[in-house]
Design a protein around this motif. Structure first.
Motif, PDB file in Angstrom:
ATOM      1  N   ALA A  78       1.702   7.417  -6.283  1.00 26.84           N
ATOM      2  CA  ALA A  78       0.725   8.372  -6.559  1.00 26.84           C
ATOM      3  C   ALA A  78       1.231   9.810  -6.187  1.00 26.84           C
ATOM      4  O   ALA A  78       0.833  10.970  -7.144  1.00 26.84           O
ATOM      5  N   LYS A  98      -0.927  22.602  -0.849  1.00 27.87           N
ATOM      6  CA  LYS A  98      -2.409  22.047  -0.671  1.00 27.87           C
ATOM      7  C   LYS A  98      -3.187  23.109  -1.412  1.00 27.87           C
ATOM      8  O   LYS A  98      -4.274  22.801  -1.843  1.00 27.87           O
ATOM      9  N   GLN A 142      -2.331  15.812  -6.344  1.00 28.22           N
ATOM     10  CA  GLN A 142      -3.641  16.572  -6.194  1.00 28.22           C
ATOM     11  C   GLN A 142      -4.486  15.011  -6.170  1.00 28.22           C
ATOM     12  O   GLN A 142      -5.366  15.331  -5.333  1.00 28.22           O
ATOM     13  N   ALA A 143      -4.406  14.070  -7.095  1.00 30.60           N
ATOM     14  CA  ALA A 143      -5.134  12.674  -6.930  1.00 30.60           C
ATOM     15  C   ALA A 143      -4.909  12.212  -5.599  1.00 30.60           C
ATOM     16  O   ALA A 143      -5.993  11.741  -4.840  1.00 30.60           O
ATOM     17  N   ALA A 144      -3.680  12.235  -5.040  1.00 28.71           N
ATOM     18  CA  ALA A 144      -3.486  11.370  -4.028  1.00 28.71           C
ATOM     19  C   ALA A 144      -4.174  11.898  -2.942  1.00 28.71           C
ATOM     20  O   ALA A 144      -5.054  11.546  -1.925  1.00 28.71           O
ATOM     21  N   ASP A 145      -4.035  13.360  -2.888  1.00 29.42           N
ATOM     22  CA  ASP A 145      -4.405  14.249  -1.518  1.00 29.42           C
ATOM     23  C   ASP A 145      -6.343  14.205  -1.746  1.00 29.42           C
ATOM     24  O   ASP A 145      -6.819  13.892  -0.735  1.00 29.42           O
ATOM     25  N   SER A 146      -6.862  13.995  -2.902  1.00 22.34           N
ATOM     26  CA  SER A 146      -8.215  14.003  -3.033  1.00 22.34           C
ATOM     27  C   SER A 146      -8.645  12.794  -2.544  1.00 22.34           C
ATOM     28  O   SER A 146      -9.902  12.391  -2.134  1.00 22.34           O
ATOM     29  N   VAL A 147      -7.793  11.611  -2.395  1.00 22.12           N
ATOM     30  CA  VAL A 147      -8.367  10.354  -1.692  1.00 22.12           C
ATOM     31  C   VAL A 147      -7.769  10.225  -0.313  1.00 22.12           C
ATOM     32  O   VAL A 147      -7.898   9.113   0.095  1.00 22.12           O
ATOM     33  N   GLY A 148      -7.345  11.318   0.298  1.00 24.55           N
ATOM     34  CA  GLY A 148      -7.144  11.364   1.649  1.00 24.55           C
ATOM     35  C   GLY A 148      -5.580  11.068   2.093  1.00 24.55           C
ATOM     36  O   GLY A 148      -5.317  10.603   3.232  1.00 24.55           O
ATOM     37  N   ILE A 149      -4.721  11.080   0.918  1.00 22.31           N
ATOM     38  CA  ILE A 149      -3.375  10.601   1.479  1.00 22.31           C
ATOM     39  C   ILE A 149      -2.596  11.844   1.763  1.00 22.31           C
ATOM     40  O   ILE A 149      -2.865  12.863   1.099  1.00 22.31           O
ATOM     41  N   ARG A 179       0.848   4.320  -2.840  1.00 26.47           N
ATOM     42  CA  ARG A 179       0.520   5.697  -2.467  1.00 26.47           C
ATOM     43  C   ARG A 179       1.799   6.542  -2.529  1.00 26.47           C
ATOM     44  O   ARG A 179       1.564   7.750  -3.168  1.00 26.47           O
ATOM     45  N   HIS A 219       0.912  12.404  -9.502  1.00 27.15           N
ATOM     46  CA  HIS A 219      -0.422  13.152  -9.405  1.00 27.15           C
ATOM     47  C   HIS A 219      -0.895  13.537  -7.830  1.00 27.15           C
ATOM     48  O   HIS A 219      -1.581  12.826  -7.468  1.00 27.15           O
ATOM     49  N   ARG A 251       0.774  -1.290  -0.036  1.00 28.58           N
ATOM     50  CA  ARG A 251      -0.157   0.118  -0.161  1.00 28.58           C
ATOM     51  C   ARG A 251       0.821   1.074   0.074  1.00 28.58           C
ATOM     52  O   ARG A 251       0.619   2.178  -0.856  1.00 28.58           O
ATOM     53  N   PHE A 252       1.873   1.218   0.941  1.00 30.80           N
ATOM     54  CA  PHE A 252       2.968   2.343   0.867  1.00 30.80           C
ATOM     55  C   PHE A 252       3.370   2.687  -0.417  1.00 30.80           C
ATOM     56  O   PHE A 252       3.449   3.896  -0.794  1.00 30.80           O
TER      57      PHE A 252
END
Lengths: 313, 512, 377
Positions: A174, A310, A180-187, A171, A178, A167-168
C-alpha cells in the motif's frame, strides 16, 4: 551439460535473491539503484567471516555465520539509502549511484588495509576462501549442489508469503502504491519504507555473498559485482514485481550468464568460434532486449521513486 | 451531564506562514444529525478537517468528544475516537481488491497472517445492512466511481466509526448516484451515526443536511438550521455578499463555422471501451459552446484528441476549413487553436520557469522571440511579458522574473489566459478554466471568455460546474459516457433537465 | 544585506557544494581513522595536496599538467551527465559512452591510421549513436535510462576489449602507443606543454573542454533549444502541451550527451597519456566520477569545471598515499562519499531557506512588537 545447469542455478539464485530485494524496496516505494553496492558490501561481510572462521568449524554453523555476516553488513549499508531517501527525501537515483561507487571503494580500501596489515607486502584487494567455500557445496553425482540454491528457494517462498499473506506485506505494498491512502488509515509510511529498504539489504547481502561464492574461491573486491545488481533490476522488471515471475526470469538470465562460464564445454559453441567477450556481454544484451519489450506495459508500484512527504496531501 | 454533541471543535485557530487558515472556528456536531460544512475554496474547510484528523495541530482551541476534551495527534487517534472520512480524492489502492482496501490498517490476523474470510463476512454483513452494494473481490481500478465511494464508506463502517465525514462526495457522481448517496447518508444517520457533510453545493445541503456551518476566508460565519434557511441566505453567508452569478452578455452574433468535428473517437488508456465515441459538433464564430457533463465522461479525452495530446482513433477535425485530424500539437496551435488546460500545474505551466518564460511558452519559437541562429531574444520576451502582465493584471512578487511556482493560483491562471488569448486564436478551448479560483477570479475568467466571443472568435468551454454551464455559454452540449447526448439552449433549459441528460437518463439524436 | 546574498541560488549551491566537500573529506578521514589511526591525517593531506606532494617546482608543474590532462575527459563526462540531467534524464551511461568513444578513436588511429581530427569526429559519432540507443529505448519503449545505460556500459566494455585486442602490443594487454605507432593521431599541443615543464600530454583537449563547457552553458541558457530542453526536463507534460517534440528532445539530448562523453574518451586516449588494457574487467570510473563532478558543480557548467578539477585532483592525489597503510582508492572513497552527500543538497538549500524565513519572521515580529510598544507610549 551438468555444469551448465549447475551454473545456471547458482547465477539464477543470485539474481533472484537480489531481484526480490529490489522487489521489497520498490513495493514500499523506494527505487533501490544501490543494490550493486549493497551486494558488494554483503559479499565483503560474508568474505570477512569466511576469512575469520577456523576451518575446523562444521558446515552448517559456517554457512549460518557467513550468511549472517553478509546480511548484517548489507543491512547496515542499505540504511544509508534509507536515511537519505526516506528521511531527507534525496534523489533516489543519485544516492543509489553513490552507494554503488562507495560500496566498491570502501570494500577495496578495507580489504587492502586488512591484507596489508597482515602482510606488509600484500597490497591486493583479494580475499581467499578455498576451505570455507567447500562447506557450501555438496557433490551429488558430479553435480555440485550449492546450499545457496536451497536458501534462494526458501527466501523465494518467504518473499511470496510475506508479500501476499501477511498484514505486513499488504501494508508495505500500500505504501508503494498509494502512500497517502496508507497514511490515512494510520500506517506509518516512513516505517514501512524503512522496512522495505532494510529487507532489500537482507536479500541483496545474501545475493552478494552467493555471487562471489558462485564460481571462484577468491574474490578481488576492486571488481565489484559486474553489474549484477542492475541485471537483478532487469529481472525484477521482467518479473513484473511478482516473486514467482521473478524466479522464472532469474532462471532465464542465469542461463545466459552461465553460458559465458561454460561455453567452452560445448563443442558446437566452440566450433562457432565466437570470442569470449560476446558470451560475456550476453546477459546485458539479453536484458536490454527484454527490457525493450516489457517496459512499455510495466506494472511498477505507482508511487515508487517519489519521496513521501506527510505535509503534502 | 450528557451533551447532545458527538464531536465539538471549539475556537480552533491554525496558522501557516503568512496566513491564518482557521481563525477561531467552532463546529458542533450532534449525534445522529447530518451537519453540512459550507465554504468556498480556501475558506478553511480542509484545514479544519486536517486538524480534526490530527494531520495538523491547532495553535488554539479544543476538541471534545462526547463532552470530554481529547487530543488528536494523528489519524490513528481520530480512528480510535470513531472518526472516519471519505476523502474527495479517494484514498484507495487501485491494484488492491475492495476487501483489501477495506481492511487495510485494521487487518484481522493470526500470528501476523491475514484472516480474510473473517473480514469478508463482516463486510458482506455491513453492505447488506446499509444497502452498500460492492463486490469484495473486485479490483478497485476496475469498478465504477460509485462503487469506489461505497468502498470508502464501508471502510469507515468496518472500523465501527460513529462520526462519518464526507468531503465533497458528490463531485464525481451522476445525479442518480447522488440521490442514492443521499439516501445512504440518511440511513446512516437514522442508525445513529453522526455525519459531517462538506460541500459548496447549496441544493444538496438543503436536501440532506439538518444544520449547516458556514466558513468564509478562514473565519466562522455562523451555523443555521437548513429547514429555517434558504439557499440565498446560505450563499450570502458563504461569499459575504449577495452575488449575482449571472454573466452579463450581449446577444450572440454567430458567424461561420470555425471548428468542425465529425465522428471523433478516442481510445481510452485504462479501459477497453473508447473514452470518446463518434462525437460530431460544430463551433461557430461569435458563440460560446459548452460541453457539460459529470467528471470522467470522456471530456478530458475529448480535449486531448482535439488539441493533439492524444491521437484520434477515427474521425476528422477541421479548423477554419483545414483538416487538422493528424496535425501535431504545434501545428494545431499555430493554425489558430488556443488551449487553456484543465490542470494548470501539470500542463499549463513550467513551474520552475519565470513568469516571462511561461508567457511565451506557445510562441517562443516565433521570429519575434528567437533569432535566425536559434538564440532567444530576451529583450523582446521581456517587453512582451511586461505588456501582458499589465493588460491582464497578473500580479506577482518580482514581475516578469518571478518563478511561476511562487505565484498564487489565480494569478497563474491569469497568466495562462493572457498567453492563450493574446495569441489571437480563432478557437479558444477552455477546460474548467475557473477550477479552484475565488469569486473575483472567476468573474475575470468569464469576462474574458465573453470578450473573445464578442470579438468574433469561437469559444469551446468544457465545464463541470452547473452554474457556469447555465450562465456562460450560448449553447450546451451534454457529454455522457463519451457521447454527445443532447443539445440545450441555456436560455430555455433548466438545471433539472440538464441533470437528466448528464445522468444519461435522457438523450436525443444530436447532429452537428 | 548578508541575508540577500544567502538567498541567491548560486551562493546557496556554492555553500552546499563546499559543505559536501568538507563533510566528504571528514567522513573519509573518519574511515581512515578506523583502518589505521596513525597515518589518517597524513593520508588525507596527501590526497588533498596531490602534486604539491613534490617539493620541486618543475615536478609540481609537470604533475599539475597530468592532473589537467585527466580533468579534460572528466569534465566532458560530467557535462554529459549535467546536460542530460537538465532534461530530466540520468545519463549513467556516460561511462559506457566514454568507453566506446575511447574505442572509436583508438581503433581509427591504430587500425586505420587516421589523423587526430577524424579520430575525434569518429568518437563523437560513435558516442552519439551509443547515446541514441538509450534515447530511443527511453522514448519508444519506456526503458529506464539508468538500467539501459548500465547494460550498455558493459556491452561497450566487452565490445571495446574485443575490437582493441586487434591493435594491442603483442606481449601485453595494452593497446599500441600512439607516440610510436600513430603520431598523426596525437592531439596537437600548440606548445601548451611548455607551461607545464614540457609535459607532452598537455594538449588542446584542456582548453577545448573548458570552451565546450561554456558552449553548453550558452546553449542551455540563451537558445531556443535550451529553452525547450529545460522545459522538457522541468515538466514534460507542459512541454508536450506547448507542442515541443518530447521524444525527439529525449533522443537529441542523449545523442549530445553521448557525444560529449565520447569526446572525453578521445581527449584522454589521443594524448597517449594512457593505453587501453583489453583485459580490464570493470567499466572505467571516469563516467561515474563525471556524475560526482556534475552534482558537486551544482549542475552548472561553470561550476562543473571547478568540480571536475577538484574530483580529479583528489583522484590523482590518491597515488601519494602511504601504500603501506592505505590504498590509493581512498580518493574513490572520498569522491563517492561526496556524491552521496550531494543527494542532500536539496535538503541543505531547504534548510538555508528555512533559516532565512525564520530569522526574517523573528525580525518582523520584533519590529511589530517594537511598533506596539511605540504605540503604547
Amino acid at each position: 551439460m551438468l555444469l551448465l545447469v549447475q551454473y545456471t542455478l547458482i547465477f539464477a539464485s543470485v539474481l533472484m535473491l537480489v531481484a526480490l530485494g529490489g522487489c521489497f524496496s520498490e513495493h514500499s516505494g523506494v527505487i533501490n539503484l544501490g543494490l550493486e553496492g549493497i551486494m558488494v558490501i554483503g559479499a565483503l561481510g560474508g568474505a570477512l567471516m569466511m576469512r575469520a572462521l577456523p576451518n575446523s568449524w562444521a558446515a552448517l554453523p559456517t554457512i549460518l555465520v557467513v550468511l549472517l555476516g553478509a546480511v548484517v553488513f548489507a543491512v547496515a549499508y542499505s540504511a544509508l539509502l534509507g536515511v537519505a531517501c526516506i528521511n531527507f527525501k534525496a534523489d533516489q537515483t543519485i544516492v543509489g549511484t553513490a552507494l554503488n561507487m562507495l560500496g566498491v571503494a570502501a570494500a577495496t580500501v578495507l580489504v587492502k588495509a586488512i591484507n596489508t596489515a597482515a602482510d606488509p607486502n600484500n597490497v591486493s584487494s583479494e580475499i581467499q576462501y578455498v576451505e570455507a567455500k567447500k562447506k557450501f557445496l555438496v557433490n551429488i553425482a558430479g553435480f555440485e549442489f550449492n546450499w545457496f540454491m536451497l536458501i534462494a528457494i526458501i527466501m523465494l517462498v518467504v518473499a511470496y508469503v510475506v508479500l501476499y499473506k501477511t498484514r505486513f506485506g499488504l501494508r508495505l505494498m500500500a505504501c508503494g502504491e498509494h502512500p497517502q491512502a496508507a497514511d490515512s488509515v494510520g500506517i506509518n509510511v516512513y516505517k514501512m519504507r524503512w522496512a522495505g529498504v532494510l529487507i532489500s539489504g537482507v536479500y541483496g547481502g545474501m545475493g552478494g555473498i552467493c555471487y562471489i561464492l558462485a564460481g571462484v574461491s577468491l574474490w578481488k573486491f576492486e571488481n565489484g559485482v559486474a553489474g549484477f545488481g542492475f541485471l537483478a533490476l532487469a529481472v525484477m522488471i521482467f518479473g513484473q514485481w511478482k516473486p514467482t515471475r521473478i524466479a522464472l526470469a532469474a532462471l532465464l538470465f542465469g542461463l545466459f550468464r552461465a553460458l559465458s562460464n561454460v561455453y567452452f564445454g560445448f563443442p558446437f559453441l566452440v566450433a562457432l568460434n565466437i570470442p569470449g567477450s560476446v558470451y560475456n556481454m550476453m546477459p546485458y544484451l539479453i536484458s536490454l532486449v527484454v527490457l525493450a519489450f516489457t517496459s512499455k506495459k510495466s506494472r511498477a508500484p505507482k508511487a515508487e521513486g517519489i519521496p513521501y512527504d506527510k505535509g503534502q496531501r | 451531564m450528557e451533551t447532545p454533541y458527538a464531536i465539538e471543535m471549539l475556537h480552533i485557530t491554525k496558522r501557516f506562514p503568512g496566513i491564518i487558515a482557521n481563525d477561531d472556528i467552532t463546529l458542533q456536531l450532534k449525534r445522529g444529525e447530518i451537519h453540512a460544512l459550507l465554504g468556498e475554496n480556501g475558506a478553511g474547510k480542509s484545514t479544519l478537517m486536517s486538524v480534526l484528523f490530527g494531520l495538523y495541530q491547532a495553535e488554539e482551541g479544543v476538541i471534545k468528544k462526547d463532552g470530554k476534551e481529547v487530543t488528536i495527534h494523528d489519524p490513528n487517534d481520530a480512528n480510535d475516537l470513531g472518526i472516519g472520512m471519505v476523502h474527495q480524492h479517494f484514498k484507495l489502492v487501485e491494484c488492491f481488491t475492495v476487501l483489501d482496501n477495506i481492511i487495510l490498517g485494521v487487518e484481522p490476523t493470526k500470528h501476523g497472517f491475514l484472516q480474510k474470510d473473517e473480514a469478508r463476512k463482516k463486510v458482506l454483513a455491513l453492505s447488506e445492512k446499509y444497502g452498500l452494494q460492492v463486490d469484495p473481490d473486485a479490483v478497485v481500478e476496475d469498478i465504477t466511481v460509485g462503487m469506489q465511494q461505497r468502498t470508502e464508506i464501508l471502510k469507515m463502517l468496518y472500523r465501527d466509526n460513529e462520526i462519518l465525514i464526507f468531503d465533497e462526495p458528490t463531485a464525481v457522481l451522476t445525479p442518480q448516484e447522488i440521490d442514492e448517496l443521499m439516501k445512504i447518508m440518511k440511513n446512516l444517520a437514522a442508525e445513529g451515526k453522526s455525519i459531517l457533510f462538506i460541500s459548496h453545493k447549496l441544493a444538496e445541503i438543503m436536501a440532506v443536511a439538518d444544520r449547516c456551518t458556514v466558513l468564509r476566508k478562514g473565519k466562522y460565519v455562523g451555523t443555521v438550521e437548513t429547514a429555517k434557511s434558504s439557499p440565498e441566505e446560505l450563499s450570502a453567508m458563504m461569499v459575504g455578499r449577495n452575488v449575482n452569478f449571472h454573466v452579463d452578455k450581449k446577444p450572440a452574433h454567430v458567424g461561420d463555422v470555425v471548428l468542425d468535428i465529425q465522428h471523433m473517437t478516442v481510445a481510452s488508456k485504462t479501459h477497453k471501451k473508447d473514452a470518446v465515441h463518434d462525437v460530431s459538433m460544430k463551433v461557430r464564430r461569435g458563440e460560446i459552446v459548452c460541453i457539460a457533463g459529470i467528471d470522467g465522461n470522456g471530456q478530458s479525452e475529448f480535449v486531448y484528441g482535439l488539441t493533439g495530446l492524444e491521437p484520434l482513433k477515427s474521425g476528422t477535425i477541421t479548423l477554419n476549413g483545414k483538416d487538422i485530424s493528424k496535425a501535431s500539437i504545434r501545428q494545431r496551435s499555430t493554425s489558430g487553436m488556443s488551449h487553456i488546460p484543465e490542470d494548470r500545474h501539470k500542463y499549463g505551466l513550467v513551474l520552475d520557469y519565470s513568469l516571462e518564460d511561461n508567457l511565451v511558452l506557445q510562441r517562443y519559437f516565433e521570429q519575434k522571440f528567437t533569432d535566425r541562429i536559434g538564440f532567444l531574444r530576451r529583450d523582446n520576451i521581456r517587453k512582451y511579458a511586461d505588456r501582458l502582465i499589465d493588460e491582464y493584471d497578473v500580479r506577482s512578487g518580482q514581475g516578469p522574473v518571478t518563478a511561476a511556482r511562487a505565484m498564487s493560483g489565480g494569478n497563474q491562471q491569469k497568466a495562462i489566459i493572457a498567453r492563450e488569448v493574446d495569441k489571437a486564436p480563432e478557437l479558444l478551448v477552455a477546460v474548467q478554466p475557473t477550477r479552484g479560483l475565488d469569486v473575483g477570479a472567476i468573474e475575470f475568467v468569464h469576462r474574458k471568455l465573453v470578450e473573445q466571443r464578442d470579438a468574433g472568435k469561437a469559444v469551446l468551454l468544457i465545464s463541470l460546474e452547473l452554474d457556469e454551464v447555465m450562465d456562460v455559454p450560448d449553447r450546451i452540449l451534454v457529454m455522457y459516457e463519451g457521447e454527445i447526448v443532447g443539445e440545450l439552449d441555456p436560455k430555455t433549459t433548466t438545471q433539472e433537465e440538464l441533470g437528466l441528460y448528464m445522468a444519461g437518463a435522457k438523450r436525443d439524436e444530436v447532429k452537428a | 544585506m548578508k541575508k540577500n546574498l544567502l538567498k541567491n541560488a548560486a551562493v546557496q549551491s556554492l555553500i552546499a557544494s563546499l559543505l559536501c566537500i568538507v563533510l566528504g573529506l571528514l567522513l573519509g578521514f573518519i574511515v581512515l581513522l578506523f583502518i589505521n589511526p596513525s597515518g589518517a591525517g597524513e593520508a588525507i593531506l596527501a590526497v588533498v595536496k596531490n602534486f604539491w606532494n613534490y617539493s620541486r617546482a618543475n615536478l609540481q608543474a609537470k604533475n599539475f599538467g597530468n592532473t589537467l590532462v585527466k580533468t579534460a575527459p572528466l569534465l566532458m563526462c560530467s557535462l554529459s551527465v549535467l546536460f542530460a540531467y537538465k532534461v530530466g534524464l540520468f545519463n549513467i551511461g556516460a561511462a559506457g559512452q566514454y568507453v566506446v568513444g575511447s574505442c572509436a578513436c583508438l581503433y581509427a588511429a591504430l587500425a586505420w591510421h587516421w589523423s587526430w581530427l577524424p579520430c575525434l569526429l569518429m568518437s563523437i559519432v560513435v558516442g552519439g549513436i551509443y547515446g541514441a540507443i538509450v534515447g530511443l529505448l527511453k522514448a519508444y519503449c519506456n526503458v529506464n535510462e539508468v538500467i539501459s545505460g548500465i547494460m550498455l556500459n558493459w556491452i561497450g566494455l566487452y565490445t571495446t576489449n574485443m575490437l582493441l585486442a586487434t591493435v594491442k602490443e603483442p606481449t601485453s594487454p595494452y593497446t599500441l602507443h600512439l607516440k610510436t605507432d600513430a603520431t598523426q593521431a596525437m592531439l596537437p599541443t600548440l606548445g601548451l606543454g611548455k607551461l607545464f615543464s614540457d609535459n607532452g600530454n598537455v594538449t588542446i583537449a584542456i582548453p577545448l573542454a573548458v570552451l565546450i563547457a561554456i558552449a553548453i552553458m550558452v546553449l542551455l541558457d540563451k537558445t531556443r533549444l535550451g529553452y525547450e530542453l529545460k522545459a522538457t526536463g522541468n515538466n514534460k507534460n507542459a512541454a508536450k502541451y506547448a507542442g515541443m517534440a518530447e521524444k525527439r528532445n529525449i533522443i537529441l539530448t542523449l545523442i549530445i550527451g553521448g557525444a560529449l562523453a565520447a569526446m572525453g574518451g578521445a581527449f584522454l586516449y589521443l594524448t597517449d597519456f594512457e593505453q587501453w588494457s583489453v583485459t580490464q574487467s570493470s567499466v572505467p570510473g571516469m563516467g561515474f566520477n563525471g556524475i560526482a563532478a556534475a552534482f558537486l558543480g551544482g549542475l552548472n557548467p561553470i561550476g562543473t569545471i571547478f568540480a571536475s578539477y577538484f574530483i580529479q585532483h583528489i583522484t590523482s592525489g590518491g597515488a601519494f598515499v602511504d601504500l603501506s597503510k592505505y590504498s590509493s582508492q581512498i580518493s574513490d572513497l572520498i569522491s563517492s562519499l561526496i556524491i552521496y552527500l550531494c543527494g542532500f543538497v536539496l535538503f541543505i538549500k531547504y534548510a538555508i531557506n528555512m533559516g532565512i524565513a525564520k530569522s526574517e519572521e523573528k525580525a518582523m515580529q520584533k519590529a511589530a512588537a517594537a511598533d506596539e510598544k511605540g504605540g503604547a507610549k
